[in-house]
Structure formats: C-alpha cells, structure tokens
Design an enzyme around this catalytic site. Structure first.
Site, PDB file in Angstrom:
ATOM      1  N   GLU A 228       9.674  -5.170   4.820  1.00 37.48           N
ATOM      2  CA  GLU A 228       9.725  -6.703   4.277  1.00 37.48           C
ATOM      3  C   GLU A 228       9.699  -7.009   2.769  1.00 37.48           C
ATOM      4  O   GLU A 228      10.248  -7.420   2.212  1.00 37.48           O
ATOM      5  CB  GLU A 228       8.712  -7.770   4.920  1.00 37.48           C
TER       6      GLU A 228
ATOM      7  N   GLU B   3      -5.967  -8.641  14.064  1.00 34.81           N
ATOM      8  CA  GLU B   3      -5.358  -7.314  13.577  1.00 34.81           C
ATOM      9  C   GLU B   3      -6.549  -6.163  13.901  1.00 34.81           C
ATOM     10  O   GLU B   3      -6.443  -5.146  13.947  1.00 34.81           O
ATOM     11  CB  GLU B   3      -4.529  -7.284  12.348  1.00 34.81           C
TER      12      GLU B   3
ATOM     13  N   GLY C 216      -5.343  -2.943   4.353  1.00 37.18           N
ATOM     14  CA  GLY C 216      -4.736  -4.121   3.886  1.00 37.18           C
ATOM     15  C   GLY C 216      -5.172  -5.326   3.737  1.00 37.18           C
ATOM     16  O   GLY C 216      -5.401  -5.996   2.797  1.00 37.18           O
ATOM     17  N   ARG C 217      -5.979  -5.541   5.093  1.00 42.31           N
ATOM     18  CA  ARG C 217      -6.564  -7.001   5.308  1.00 42.31           C
ATOM     19  C   ARG C 217      -7.902  -7.119   4.366  1.00 42.31           C
ATOM     20  O   ARG C 217      -8.546  -8.175   4.221  1.00 42.31           O
ATOM     21  CB  ARG C 217      -6.652  -7.253   6.613  1.00 42.31           C
TER      22      ARG C 217
ATOM     23  N   LYS D  77       0.921  -1.463  -0.018  1.00 41.28           N
ATOM     24  CA  LYS D  77       0.055   0.026  -0.042  1.00 41.28           C
ATOM     25  C   LYS D  77       1.006   1.222   0.134  1.00 41.28           C
ATOM     26  O   LYS D  77       0.502   2.366  -0.810  1.00 41.28           O
ATOM     27  CB  LYS D  77      -0.823  -0.065   1.154  1.00 41.28           C
TER      28      LYS D  77
ATOM     29  N   HIS E 236      -5.871 -35.202  14.086  1.00 47.32           N
ATOM     30  CA  HIS E 236      -4.888 -36.047  14.499  1.00 47.32           C
ATOM     31  C   HIS E 236      -3.645 -35.300  15.284  1.00 47.32           C
ATOM     32  O   HIS E 236      -2.421 -35.729  15.435  1.00 47.32           O
ATOM     33  CB  HIS E 236      -3.965 -36.920  13.445  1.00 47.32           C
TER      34      HIS E 236
ATOM     35  N   LYS F  45       8.065  -2.303  14.620  1.00 47.91           N
ATOM     36  CA  LYS F  45       8.745  -1.866  13.454  1.00 47.91           C
ATOM     37  C   LYS F  45       9.663  -0.782  13.944  1.00 47.91           C
ATOM     38  O   LYS F  45      10.858  -0.685  13.260  1.00 47.91           O
ATOM     39  CB  LYS F  45       7.832  -1.669  12.202  1.00 47.91           C
TER      40      LYS F  45
END
Length: 523
Positions: free
Chosen positions: A208, A349, A263-264, A202, A380, A488
């Site tokens: 990253e 978030e 963003g999400r 964005k 399992h 950050k």
C-alpha cells in the site's frame, strides 16, 4: 498453576457480583481501588474485582516473575523470539546517554548512540523545513507535508499530529489506503512545488505504501518545475536504506530506524518526524519525555502501585476469567478521536494470537476486541448498546480535565455521569420497562489534568506497557504479527489474475473464483 486455580475460584464466587452492593458494603472502594501516578487518577473501583481479587492477580504476576520480563524488555533481550530480535522501543525515548549494548545480527552495538544520531538528523530536517531553509526543486519553501504509510508507520504520527494540531503551523496530511482516492483527496489544493512527502515503511516494500509513493512521485513529475528534481520532495523513513536509495531518495533525505523497532511501536523513532515538522522539535521531545516518565514508573514501581501492570492484570481477568472479550475505549477529548483506532492495532495486532511463546496452543481468549469513539458523540450512538444491550463489555473512559485552551466542565460531567449510569442503571424501573437499564457495567476511569505532548506520550506508553504485560500473562509473543501477512500473500496471485490474466492456483476455493469473476465483469 496454583494462582490460576485461586483466580478461577474467585471468578466463580463473583459470578453474581454487583457493583452497587459492593459500594454499599464498602464505600471506601473508590479510594482503595484507585491508583495515583504523577497528577493522574486511575480508578478501577467500578471493575468487577475486590481487593482480594487484585491481591490474587498480583500474586500471579509475582509467580510469572513479571519483573524479569520488564527487565528483559528494557535490557534489549530478544523477546520477539519468533523473529529473533529485541523490542527496544523504550530505548527510543531514553533521556540520558547511558550506553545500551545489544547483540543483534552477529554484532554488538550501542543502540543509544545510533538513536542520538538519527534524532539529530530528524531535528535538523524538521527545523530546516520549519524555518524555510529546506527548499523544493524550484527554490520555494515547503508548506505542506503528506505522510504516506500504513499501520504503525502512520497511525501513531497521525494520532499525535491530530491531538497536538493546536501547536502546529504546517499543513500535514496522511495517506494509507491503497484506494487511489485516498491520495487524490490528500493532494487537493496542494502545489507540487511546495509539497513534501514523508514515505514511512520499515521494509520499504509494503504494497500500500509503495503504491502511494509511486503515485506521489508521478504527481510530482507532472510539474515541469519539479520533475527534474522530484527527489527533493521526498523523505524516506525506513530500516531498508538500500530500497529507499533504489526508489531515488538521496542519503541526506533518508531517516533510518531499525528492525528491532516494531511498526506499532515506531512513533518514537524517525517515523515521528512528521509531528516534529508540524509542531516543532520541542513538542516531539515533550512527547518522548512523557513516555520516558511512564517507562520509569513501569520499571520501578511496586506491583501494588504500578499502573500499567494493574490495568493489564484487570484486562486479563476480564478476558480469561469473566469472559468479557470486548473493551470499549471512550476518550472525552476531540483531539483523541483517533485513539480507539490506534489502540485497535496496538492491542489486537499484538495479542490476537493462538500460539504461545513455546509453540503450545493457548487455552483461553488472548485479546479483547477493541473499539470505541469519542464522548460525547458516542453517547448518541453505541452507548445505547452499553446501557441496554445484552453483551458483556468493559468500558474505558479517558478524561483530560483540560482539553484545550479553555476548560469544558460539561465534557468531564458527561464522562462521570456515563460511568455512573453504567454502574447504577435505572433504579426503580421494572426489567420489562423499555426504559430499564440494568447497570452493573464494568468500567475504568483514567483522569488526567490536561492533554499536552507530555501527558499524551505518557498515555501511549501506558497502553504499550499494558499490552506487553498482557502478552506475558497470556504467554504469547506480542511483538510479531504473522496473521497480517497471510492475506497479503493470497492477494498476489489474485492481482496477477486481474491485471495480467494469470491463472489462479488450482486450490483456489469456489467462492473466491466467483467473486473474482464478478470483479472482472465490473471492470
């Protein structure tokens, strides 16, 4: 608020609630506490609620005027109050061209016109790549796409590409981690001359993403045929067009989205171009169609029939009144193995907050912790904890009856059996028997006929709307994420200390100093 007091009284009355007794007393629970939408069945009869509880929850929703909040969301009002912007992800999947005028940053724009222009550019790019018209630096067609992003700029595209991979005919890979090994693994077997990078950020400053983008550019430049025109192998998806240009991406290869797209919630924007490349524009449109159908239901359905609102109310009831603060997501479909991870970001978030819209401190938990995995694998692994552990959790089963080309009755049978076992337990066993399972574990069952792009779009929109309504119930803003930024900010001086020997701020704590010293010695 009177409705909260009523719910507190009901929670006390239901302290010893037992699902087995509830079904014995009212076998019709399976019908009266289930909802239908389109061809779905959403069964909440195994939640620790009664019809009276649901009535009280809906009365509380009325008291909060959730209809006003829903209307405000769709109208583009600035519900993201801390950042003074709307949250208009629903407009990205609006199916008609009716104008939607919003005021933002001292201008008033028809956002639907902007969205249609961006979608036209997405479609042209995707189709040019798929039919071989888009060529790389040495004239070869692109055969592989590597999507670079993190968080919302990657999780949605990765989930949908994986879920709908059977419809795809492109080699699509994803990179998020700052660890160079992530990109190294993604690039194995690829040829720079036939590889395209989609860089989704964005801000186009995310650490990253930009570190991986720079490494990708360097990898492209190692190839002599590509080095002079490496930019032909990069697509930027961003709200910061200037930063993408500065990185070297030409305007024709920049797909915009906007600051009012969280963003999400950005899968529905140009961030979803990777799915359109992998599986075709028609598949991406079907995803939008399914989400838009859920939008219409959410906007128009009554409280008693509204699936997102009902599920959000039960989520809020479990968290704030029953103090069940863990939600376990179990999709019974291999194609949805990434769904729990996607929902972790969407739910935690958005609603993992401690301050209300108005700045007051919250008085109760504001989000469950979300985790899970696919069935039957989870049976399992963590299902042992669900059946015999002592922690209270709720379980959510997502069961597409058809998960691929052929039906798999065993898959649905296992899902139904696990929900039954969680409720009934091991009757006849003594509590001190190692085989004893107490049962009475609350669960929700989402049954849908199949998993295709339309149903997947509707499913993801359902979770988005639930998350929003939960935010309304908690009284918080689900559209900001300032907690993400703190770590950050603290990483910057630590990185400077490691890479350049810069001194750390004097307030740095002793544990961090000792850990940094260890890292230095290992390097």
């Amino acid at each position: 608020m009177k409705t909260v007091e009523t719910l507190q009284e009901q929670a006390r009355a239901l302290r010893d609630f037992d699902l087995r007794r509830a079904f014995a007393a009212d076998p019709a629970r399976a019908q009266t506490l289930a909802l239908s939408w389109e061809d779905w069945r959403v069964d909440v009869s195994r939640q620790h609620v009664t019809t009276e509880t649901l009535a009280s929850l809906r009365a509380h929703a009325e008291a909060l005027d959730v209809r006003h909040w829903i209307a405000a969301l769709f109208a583009g009002e600035k519900l993201n109050v801390s950042e003074d912007r709307p949250a208009l992800h629903t407009a990205l999947r609006q199916r008609d061209d009716a104008p939607l005028m919003i005021g933002y940053r001292d201008e008033r724009r028809n956002v639907i016109a902007d969205i249609r222009a961006a979608q036209a550019a997405m479609r042209e790019l995707a189709e040019a790549l798929r039919d071989g018209r888009y060529r790389g630096a040495d004239g070869q067609a692109i055969r592989a796409v590597v999507h670079i992003g993190i968080g919302g700029s990657l999780l949605g595209p990765r989930l949908t590409c994986e879920a709908l991979s059977a419809l795809g005919d492109f080699d699509v890979r994803f990179v998020a981690n700052l660890d160079p090994e992530a990109l190294h693994r993604a690039l194995r077997g690829l040829d720079p001359a036939t590889t395209l990078f989609v860089i989704a950020s964005k801000t186009f400053t995310t650490e990253e993403t930009m570190a991986n983008a720079r490494a990708a550019r360097a990898w492209l430049s190692l190839n002599e045929r590509v080095a002079l025109h490496w930019e032909k192998h990069c697509i930027a998806v961003t709200a910061n067009v200037e930063a993408a240009r500065a990185f070297g991406v030409p305007d024709a290869q920049i797909l915009p989205f906007w600051e009012w797209v969280g963003g999400r919630f950005s899968l529905w924007s140009a961030v979803g171009v990777t799915l359109a490349i992998q599986s075709g524009w028609s598949v991406f449109e079907q995803l939008l169609e399914g989400a838009a159908a859920m939008d219409r239901h959410f906007h128009a359905a009554s409280l008693s029939e509204n699936v997102p609102i009902t599920l959000a109310l039960i989520d809020w009831w479990n968290t704030c009144f029953l103090r069940r603060c863990e939600r376990v997501i179990v999709p019974y479909a291999e194609a949805l193995f990434l769904l729990p991870m996607y929902l972790q970001q969407l739910l935690m978030e958005s609603n993992g907050k401690r301050v209300r819209w108005n700045g007051e401190a919250v008085e109760a938990p504001t989000s469950t912790s979300v985790w899970g995995g696919i069935g039957t694998d989870g049976q399992h692994a963590f299902f042992q904890w669900l059946h015999q552990g002592i922690h209270a959790a709720t379980v959510e089963f997502i069961v597409p009856v058809h998960t691929g080309e052929k039906p798999c009755p065993g898959l649905a049978a296992n899902a139904l059996a696990q929900a039954q076992a969680l409720m009934c337990g091991s009757e006849g066993k003594a509590p001190n028997d190692v085989r004893f399972c107490p049962g009475n574990v609350a669960s929700t069952m989402l049954l849908l006929p199949k998993l295709d792009a339309w149903h997947l779009g509707a499913l993801l929109a359902l979770y988005e709307h639930r998350t929003f309504i939960e935010g309304v119930l908690y009284g918080i803003n689900p559209f900001d994420q300032f907690g993400v930024e703190l770590g950050k900010q603290l990483a910057k001086p630590l990185r400077a200390a490691l890479e350049q020997g810069q001194p750390l701020p004097p307030e740095t704590d002793a544990a961090t100093l000792a850990q940094l010293d260890y890292v230095r010695r290992c390097r």
